[in-house]
Motif scaffolding. Structure first.
Motif, mmCIF file in Angstrom:
data_model
loop_
_atom_site.group_PDB
_atom_site.id
_atom_site.type_symbol
_atom_site.label_atom_id
_atom_site.label_comp_id
_atom_site.label_asym_id
_atom_site.label_seq_id
_atom_site.Cartn_x
_atom_site.Cartn_y
_atom_site.Cartn_z
ATOM 1 N N VAL A 39 25.299 50.117 60.552
ATOM 2 C CA VAL A 39 25.497 49.927 59.663
ATOM 3 C C VAL A 39 26.122 48.853 59.295
ATOM 4 N N THR A 40 26.841 47.426 58.943
ATOM 5 C CA THR A 40 28.160 46.570 59.536
ATOM 6 C C THR A 40 28.671 46.763 58.063
ATOM 7 N N LEU A 41 29.553 47.264 57.928
ATOM 8 C CA LEU A 41 31.125 46.729 56.685
ATOM 9 C C LEU A 41 31.759 46.256 57.350
ATOM 10 N N GLU A 80 37.973 36.608 46.654
ATOM 11 C CA GLU A 80 36.684 35.072 46.693
ATOM 12 C C GLU A 80 35.806 35.370 48.267
ATOM 13 N N ALA A 81 35.686 36.371 48.750
ATOM 14 C CA ALA A 81 35.063 36.003 49.900
ATOM 15 C C ALA A 81 34.013 37.468 49.436
ATOM 16 N N VAL A 82 34.824 38.422 48.633
ATOM 17 C CA VAL A 82 34.337 39.493 48.341
ATOM 18 C C VAL A 82 32.620 38.500 47.144
ATOM 19 N N ASN A 83 33.172 37.705 46.313
ATOM 20 C CA ASN A 83 32.218 37.286 45.396
ATOM 21 C C ASN A 83 31.462 36.722 45.602
ATOM 22 N N ALA A 84 31.561 36.127 47.500
ATOM 23 C CA ALA A 84 30.444 34.708 48.250
ATOM 24 C C ALA A 84 29.570 36.284 49.089
ATOM 25 N N LYS A 85 30.173 37.845 48.725
ATOM 26 C CA LYS A 85 29.449 38.494 49.649
ATOM 27 C C LYS A 85 29.526 38.180 50.647
ATOM 28 N N ALA A 86 30.695 38.188 51.521
ATOM 29 C CA ALA A 86 30.992 37.696 52.769
ATOM 30 C C ALA A 86 31.952 38.926 53.477
ATOM 31 N N VAL A 87 32.294 39.503 51.965
ATOM 32 C CA VAL A 87 33.190 40.487 52.644
ATOM 33 C C VAL A 87 32.915 41.733 51.970
ATOM 34 N N ALA A 101 37.949 38.970 38.103
ATOM 35 C CA ALA A 101 37.330 39.611 36.894
ATOM 36 C C ALA A 101 37.187 37.823 35.479
ATOM 37 N N GLY A 102 38.852 37.037 35.733
ATOM 38 C CA GLY A 102 39.033 36.241 34.699
ATOM 39 C C GLY A 102 37.940 35.290 34.921
ATOM 40 N N ALA A 103 37.495 34.809 36.054
ATOM 41 C CA ALA A 103 36.322 34.261 36.830
ATOM 42 C C ALA A 103 35.233 34.276 36.915
ATOM 43 N N GLY A 104 35.339 35.687 36.368
ATOM 44 C CA GLY A 104 32.919 36.176 36.596
ATOM 45 C C GLY A 104 33.154 36.234 37.558
ATOM 46 N N SER A 105 34.097 36.533 38.856
ATOM 47 C CA SER A 105 33.429 37.428 40.332
ATOM 48 C C SER A 105 32.995 38.365 40.058
ATOM 49 N N LYS A 106 31.601 38.739 40.719
ATOM 50 C CA LYS A 106 30.807 40.139 41.321
ATOM 51 C C LYS A 106 31.903 40.528 42.578
ATOM 52 N N ASN A 216 53.007 47.389 37.659
ATOM 53 C CA ASN A 216 52.844 49.099 38.022
ATOM 54 C C ASN A 216 52.255 49.365 39.371
ATOM 55 N N GLY A 217 52.453 48.887 40.693
ATOM 56 C CA GLY A 217 53.119 49.280 41.571
ATOM 57 C C GLY A 217 51.423 49.864 42.542
ATOM 58 N N LEU A 218 50.928 48.791 41.377
ATOM 59 C CA LEU A 218 48.827 49.264 42.321
ATOM 60 C C LEU A 218 48.649 48.374 43.319
ATOM 61 N N ASN A 219 48.150 49.061 44.246
ATOM 62 C CA ASN A 219 47.246 48.613 45.478
ATOM 63 C C ASN A 219 45.192 49.257 45.139
ATOM 64 N N PHE A 220 44.912 48.196 45.758
ATOM 65 C CA PHE A 220 43.672 48.300 45.434
ATOM 66 C C PHE A 220 42.359 48.035 46.853
ATOM 67 N N GLN A 221 41.396 48.440 46.972
ATOM 68 C CA GLN A 221 40.293 48.257 47.287
ATOM 69 C C GLN A 221 39.212 47.952 46.869
ATOM 70 N N VAL A 222 38.800 47.067 46.442
ATOM 71 C CA VAL A 222 37.793 46.218 45.245
ATOM 72 C C VAL A 222 36.220 45.742 46.506
ATOM 73 N N ALA A 223 35.476 46.294 46.624
ATOM 74 C CA ALA A 223 33.941 46.024 46.927
ATOM 75 C C ALA A 223 32.976 44.696 46.355
ATOM 76 N N ALA A 224 31.882 44.418 46.872
ATOM 77 C CA ALA A 224 31.432 43.526 46.016
ATOM 78 C C ALA A 224 30.226 44.911 45.487
ATOM 79 N N PRO A 225 29.581 44.380 44.805
ATOM 80 C CA PRO A 225 28.579 45.099 44.133
ATOM 81 C C PRO A 225 27.214 45.287 44.889
ATOM 82 N N SER A 226 26.787 43.857 45.640
ATOM 83 C CA SER A 226 25.414 44.691 46.534
ATOM 84 C C SER A 226 25.838 45.559 47.693
ATOM 85 N N ALA A 227 27.111 45.249 48.269
ATOM 86 C CA ALA A 227 27.645 46.411 48.992
ATOM 87 C C ALA A 227 26.787 47.720 48.347
ATOM 88 N N LEU A 228 28.027 47.921 47.104
ATOM 89 C CA LEU A 228 27.798 49.657 45.980
ATOM 90 C C LEU A 228 26.332 49.474 46.244
#
Length: 341
Positions: A39-41, A80-87, A101-106, A216-228
């Motif tokens: 498996v490659t992440l 953009e890369a997450v949305n494109a499933k490159a990441v 989210a405003g752009a409807g990205s996955k 708010n001082g928040l930082n995130f990890q964001v994933a592609a739905p296809s990976a999840l």
């Protein structure tokens, strides 16, 4: 020998960064991979981000899956890369997911850290006549569009009784913004650490105001739905997030050790890396992706919608996945306070 993936302009010491104004790509990718297995992440990263922390903390050892790294200049191109499933997964600040989210990205926010916002700053040159945010009216300000600094600029202007319409916004990525800032082509620069520490340590500028109490001082990890949706990749993401949480705890306990590794990886002077750790990075604590977090991000989205910077209403709750929360504290839990050892 392991090939580093940070864009060349970002690897240069401060003085050389001033000449790095040319058109550089927003991401650097290649064959840099950790771990073994079938498996490659595909992990997206930013300068001094996940890879640097994981490596310094020893959390890239004994991986039974592969992590292939790509490094981006800021959050928007990473998503953009997450949305494109490159990441499959990547780390960003609090604002890029709102624009995505405003752009409807996955995309799906799957993990969060809460830290202080002292490293999120509006900087002015050391010889600037500006002494308060109210004086920014009519001035030119560099900022990366759609970044966490973008919202911090809006919040800081609002607190000073100003709007984006009262200033001249120059949308520039960090390397180009730094060059514009130090050459006097802009009056101010809204940015995050380690750039804040870089400017301060080089005595090229000072802080006009910070995001403390405004963002708010928040930082995130964001994933592609296809990976999840892929069982094996989802299991790798769960392990990856657990390693990141342990690594962040390690940073708090070993600021000097991490700063040394981070400086070596990025080309930043050690003093800059250590200052960034003490000012910002060591404060972060892993928190749950919960209702207060969603409400806080929704407020950011609504602000951008009202300014017509996002085309329509965003329902941020549709862009989170809470399966990895475990027993984490609520997102409003106070950040750590760094104390000299």
């Amino acid at each position: 020998m392991r090939r580093r993936l940070v864009p060349a302009a970002l690897l240069l010491p401060f003085a050389l960064l001033l000449t790095a104004c040319g058109g550089s790509s927003s991401a650097s990718t290649g064959t840099d991979t950790d771990g073994t297995g079938s498996v490659t992440l595909n992990a997206g990263d930013q300068k001094g981000g996940s890879e640097a922390i994981l490596r310094a903390a020893g959390e890239l050892k004994n991986l039974d899956y592969k992590v292939k790294w790509s490094t981006f200049t800021s959050g928007p191109p990473l998503l953009e890369a997450v949305n494109a499933k490159a990441v499959d997964i990547g780390g960003v600040g609090n604002t890029p997911p709102v624009f995505a989210a405003g752009a409807g990205s996955k995309i799906k926010v799957v993990a969060a850290w809460h830290g202080n916002s002292e490293g999120e700053a509006i900087l002015v040159p050391k010889d600037s006549e500006l002494t308060s945010p109210e004086q920014l009216k009519g001035r030119s300000i560099a900022v990366a569009q759609g970044s966490s600094a973008h919202y911090q600029l809006i919040a800081s202007l609002k607190a000073a009784g100003l709007t984006l319409g009262d200033v001249k916004v120059k949308y520039l990525q960090p390397a180009d913004a730094l060059a514009a800032f130090t050459s006097g082509k802009v009056d101010a620069w809204t940015v995050w650490d380690p750039y804040t520490s870089q400017v301060l340590e080089a005595k090229q500028g000072c802080i006009l105001t910070t995001g403390q109490g405004l963002v708010n001082g928040l930082n995130f990890q964001v994933a592609a739905p296809s990976a999840l949706a892929d069982g094996k990749k989802a299991a790798a993401i769960k392990d990856y997030l657990e390693r990141l949480r342990r690594a962040q705890d390690w940073v708090y306990d070993h600021p000097d050790a991490w700063a040394k590794v981070w400086a070596k990886d990025t080309g930043l002077p050690y003093a800059v890396a250590l200052a960034s750790v003490k000012r910002t990075n060591a404060s972060r604590i892993a928190v749950a992706v919960d209702k207060p977090l969603i409400a806080s991000e929704q407020a950011i989205a609504d602000q951008f919608t009202s300014l017509k910077l996002i085309p329509g209403k965003v329902d941020f709750a549709q862009f989170v996945d809470t399966r990895f929360n475990g027993g984490l504290p609520v997102s409003t839990t106070a950040p750590r306070v760094y104390k000299e050892k």
